[in-house]
Design a protein around this motif. Sequence first.
Motif, PDB file in Angstrom:
ATOM      1  N   UNK A 238       0.815  -1.274  -0.061  1.00  0.00           N
ATOM      2  CA  UNK A 238       0.037   0.120  -0.027  1.00  0.00           C
ATOM      3  C   UNK A 238       0.827   1.088  -0.051  1.00  0.00           C
ATOM      4  N   UNK A 239       1.836   1.340   0.968  1.00  0.00           N
ATOM      5  CA  UNK A 239       2.547   2.462   1.223  1.00  0.00           C
ATOM      6  C   UNK A 239       3.177   3.088  -0.142  1.00  0.00           C
ATOM      7  N   UNK A 240       3.943   2.137  -0.853  1.00  0.00           N
ATOM      8  CA  UNK A 240       4.766   2.755  -2.002  1.00  0.00           C
ATOM      9  C   UNK A 240       3.505   3.193  -3.290  1.00  0.00           C
ATOM     10  N   UNK A 241       2.638   2.291  -3.285  1.00  0.00           N
ATOM     11  CA  UNK A 241       1.592   2.747  -4.311  1.00  0.00           C
ATOM     12  C   UNK A 241       0.745   3.820  -4.099  1.00  0.00           C
ATOM     13  N   UNK A 242       0.592   4.458  -2.706  1.00  0.00           N
ATOM     14  CA  UNK A 242      -0.145   5.629  -2.533  1.00  0.00           C
ATOM     15  C   UNK A 242       0.612   6.659  -2.059  1.00  0.00           C
ATOM     16  N   UNK A 243       1.881   6.965  -2.567  1.00  0.00           N
ATOM     17  CA  UNK A 243       2.779   8.232  -2.165  1.00  0.00           C
ATOM     18  C   UNK A 243       2.946   8.079  -0.686  1.00  0.00           C
ATOM     19  N   UNK A 285      -3.500   6.197 -11.088  1.00  0.00           N
ATOM     20  CA  UNK A 285      -3.070   5.454 -12.145  1.00  0.00           C
ATOM     21  C   UNK A 285      -2.864   3.985 -11.633  1.00  0.00           C
ATOM     22  N   UNK A 286      -2.439   3.622 -10.371  1.00  0.00           N
ATOM     23  CA  UNK A 286      -2.061   2.550  -9.902  1.00  0.00           C
ATOM     24  C   UNK A 286      -3.149   1.715  -9.096  1.00  0.00           C
ATOM     25  N   UNK A 287      -3.440   0.511  -9.564  1.00  0.00           N
ATOM     26  CA  UNK A 287      -4.552  -0.266  -8.795  1.00  0.00           C
ATOM     27  C   UNK A 287      -3.860  -0.772  -7.509  1.00  0.00           C
ATOM     28  N   UNK A 288      -4.527  -0.427  -6.457  1.00  0.00           N
ATOM     29  CA  UNK A 288      -3.848  -0.767  -5.245  1.00  0.00           C
ATOM     30  C   UNK A 288      -4.707  -1.909  -4.750  1.00  0.00           C
ATOM     31  N   UNK A 289      -6.128  -1.753  -4.892  1.00  0.00           N
ATOM     32  CA  UNK A 289      -7.024  -2.621  -4.313  1.00  0.00           C
ATOM     33  C   UNK A 289      -8.257  -2.806  -5.367  1.00  0.00           C
ATOM     34  N   UNK A 290      -8.780  -4.065  -5.518  1.00  0.00           N
ATOM     35  CA  UNK A 290      -9.883  -4.286  -6.490  1.00  0.00           C
ATOM     36  C   UNK A 290     -11.249  -3.373  -5.985  1.00  0.00           C
ATOM     37  N   UNK A 291     -12.107  -2.885  -6.907  1.00  0.00           N
ATOM     38  CA  UNK A 291     -13.073  -2.353  -6.555  1.00  0.00           C
ATOM     39  C   UNK A 291     -14.194  -3.374  -5.585  1.00  0.00           C
ATOM     40  N   UNK A 292     -13.915  -4.676  -5.579  1.00  0.00           N
ATOM     41  CA  UNK A 292     -14.643  -5.379  -5.096  1.00  0.00           C
ATOM     42  C   UNK A 292     -14.048  -5.589  -3.321  1.00  0.00           C
ATOM     43  N   UNK A 293     -12.950  -5.229  -3.205  1.00  0.00           N
ATOM     44  CA  UNK A 293     -12.257  -5.493  -1.999  1.00  0.00           C
ATOM     45  C   UNK A 293     -12.704  -4.111  -1.301  1.00  0.00           C
ATOM     46  N   UNK A 294     -12.608  -2.717  -1.947  1.00  0.00           N
ATOM     47  CA  UNK A 294     -13.276  -1.746  -1.157  1.00  0.00           C
ATOM     48  C   UNK A 294     -14.522  -1.894  -0.966  1.00  0.00           C
ATOM     49  N   UNK A 295     -15.363  -2.227  -1.794  1.00  0.00           N
ATOM     50  CA  UNK A 295     -16.794  -2.722  -1.376  1.00  0.00           C
ATOM     51  C   UNK A 295     -16.997  -3.467  -0.060  1.00  0.00           C
ATOM     52  N   UNK A 296     -16.099  -4.388  -0.053  1.00  0.00           N
ATOM     53  CA  UNK A 296     -16.250  -5.420   1.130  1.00  0.00           C
ATOM     54  C   UNK A 296     -16.025  -4.469   2.434  1.00  0.00           C
TER      55      UNK A 296
END
Length: 372
Positions: A238-243, A285-296
């Motif tokens: 997560x960290x490196x992908x979200x600045x 522009x970087x996929x960190x989680x799927x939309x399904x995971x966020x919905x969960x």
Amino acid sequence: MKHLIMVMLAVVAISCDGQRNSPKPQELEQDPLNPIDTVCTACKDSTVSAKDADLRSIIFEKAGNIPLVTSIKNKITFHNFLRNNSANYANNVMVYIGRSDSTLFCYRQGEYNTDSRLPIMSASKPVTAAVIMTLVEAGKLGLDDKVSKYIPSFNNDKKEITLRQLLAHTSGLVYESRFDSRSDLTLQQNIDSIATRTKLQFAPGKGALYGSVSYGVASRIAEIVEKKPWAQIFQERVGSKCGMQDVVYSPDHPKNPATGYGIMCSMNEYLRFLTMIYNKGTYNGVRVLSSASVETMEADNSNNVDQTYGLGLWRYEIQHNVAKEVACLSARGVHAWINREKNYYGLLFTQAGFDTTIQPNLAFRKLVRQNL
């Protein structure tokens, strides 16, 4: 009319409307659908002086358009609320409201700016939950896996606790322990002590108790399956992908990180994570989680024990078991939320404390919801 213009000029000096966020770092993958690096430069930099403000560009989207009276009124309304409640925030607060790639409102009062690195307490929980969800997506964990499958010391009265229950506050574990912040322990030693030296508060899945201990247990499971320390897992996933490359958990006891409340970070760093959740799993522009995971994460994970709890997030404005708003709250007063119905997100960043800020934070959220 003259009075209205003077008021609007004053608002320009402390807030911004329709501001584009700063450009995306070159090293990150480009995505034309989501190329935004969310930071609040207006809060960080010195405020614009009234004499330099282009009032026409604030009032009109394009020359000849009808004045955006509603937007200006919103800015004045939000600013007046924060000014009138400044004592509750110990005169130190920063606020950001965004939608898509635009800043709708920002505000800063006090000694901190958006790069000041501060403890965020329980606002750490959704970050930790997001890391765990990346492991679930990778097939390395299942939300309904039992903790005892991974941690032998839980093969006792706690053997039925699941990973989902840990993140949804329904595990029955104590909400805090004397092992959480000890610098002479590792996370493994901390969690083994929790397993053997604390009592269950209720049968797993049969009650709800908000706390941070369970997040430490979940993080220890991540260390076991990844065979890496938590700090490395967080940065890689997560960290490196979200600045958030400079974000750390529990700098005073890094080998025993308090993953439910230990993050030190800046407002801008947390805004980047919040933007990722708002964007249903993508940041810059970087996929960190799927939309399904966020919905969960935003769904009721308590099995109807308490619909308030998602995974790392509080659920609000619930209708037919769907939360129109999700939020994370903090003992320091840091308060972030996403409104799915009206498509915006907000962050109040302060260190004034929960007791003095919770009511104004909730009132400000309601004010924004009513006006956007």
